[in-house]
Design an enzyme around this catalytic site. Sequence first.
Site, PDB file in Angstrom:
ATOM      1  N   SER A  88      21.730  66.177  77.967  1.00  0.00           N
ATOM      2  CA  SER A  88      20.938  65.847  76.778  1.00  0.00           C
ATOM      3  C   SER A  88      19.812  64.913  77.192  1.00  0.00           C
ATOM      4  O   SER A  88      19.941  64.142  78.155  1.00  0.00           O
ATOM      5  CB  SER A  88      21.818  65.155  75.730  1.00  0.00           C
ATOM      6  OG  SER A  88      21.033  64.552  74.715  1.00  0.00           O
ATOM      7  N   TYR A  99      28.125  59.109  73.325  1.00  0.00           N
ATOM      8  CA  TYR A  99      27.592  60.452  73.544  1.00  0.00           C
ATOM      9  C   TYR A  99      26.591  60.454  74.698  1.00  0.00           C
ATOM     10  O   TYR A  99      26.679  61.271  75.624  1.00  0.00           O
ATOM     11  CB  TYR A  99      26.921  60.964  72.266  1.00  0.00           C
ATOM     12  CG  TYR A  99      26.245  62.307  72.435  1.00  0.00           C
ATOM     13  CD1 TYR A  99      26.976  63.483  72.376  1.00  0.00           C
ATOM     14  CD2 TYR A  99      24.869  62.387  72.673  1.00  0.00           C
ATOM     15  CE1 TYR A  99      26.362  64.716  72.539  1.00  0.00           C
ATOM     16  CE2 TYR A  99      24.249  63.613  72.835  1.00  0.00           C
ATOM     17  CZ  TYR A  99      24.993  64.779  72.763  1.00  0.00           C
ATOM     18  OH  TYR A  99      24.378  65.990  72.937  1.00  0.00           O
TER      19      TYR A  99
END
Length: 260
Positions: A148, A162
């Site tokens: 990401s 995350y």
Amino acid sequence: MSQTDTHGNTQTIIITGASSGLGAEMARQFAAKGYDLGLAARRMDRLEALRAELAAAYPLRRVELRTLDVTDDDQGFAGFEDFQRTFGQLDRIIVNAGLGKGAPLGTGRYDANRQTAMTNFVGALAQMEAAMAIFREQRRGHLVVISSVTAVRGMRKSMTVYAATKAGVASLAEGVRSEFLDKAGYDIDVTTLFPGYIRSEMNERVEQQTKFMVDTATGVAAMVAAIEAKKATAFVPAWPWVPIAGIMAHAPLRIAKKVF
């Protein structure tokens, strides 16, 4: 038209987390390009619906399904090995399954943060272990890891864990890439993708007006193009995430924290 290897065999791609979102759309776009597919996820009913959709659109494509909970190590290794037995050879494995859950540290939601860490990092580690065991045996293959854009810096609040897991999987991928860079006797490529804001089931509750958010098909098209090119790393879509990632990586924390 099928995608074939040097021996004329149709190439096979395994995609985890394929029951929805980015994984399901990658399955659609790779099927359109002529690949056979092995699709894995927890929700078999979703996978069966996707296979029916693909069969109607691309009747010549072979699509195999396996139930996969990435936090169940035994199930994960067995699933990858079963795909190898079924197809004979696996050309590309996309480690995509992930979770977007999380909470600020110290706010009483260790359960959510632990679940995210176990799914996104430990689960990805297990998938990469299983994939690389197959590729080492074959002496060839293409490992794709979905990270990401948040991996470039530590993120705040609900994004903290995350982002850390996505940085972790990117580091794992780079370690594997380093090992097989120009390694004699092996033809193993490693691609790490850093997606920006792409509409998916994971972020469906986010407002549609979110800045720089692109629709699923557009975002995944950028991902597929980078995978097909076997890029070592790619921020996708390139605009605006390449310049944003550069700013995030080098800007003082007070500035970087305002990006997300």
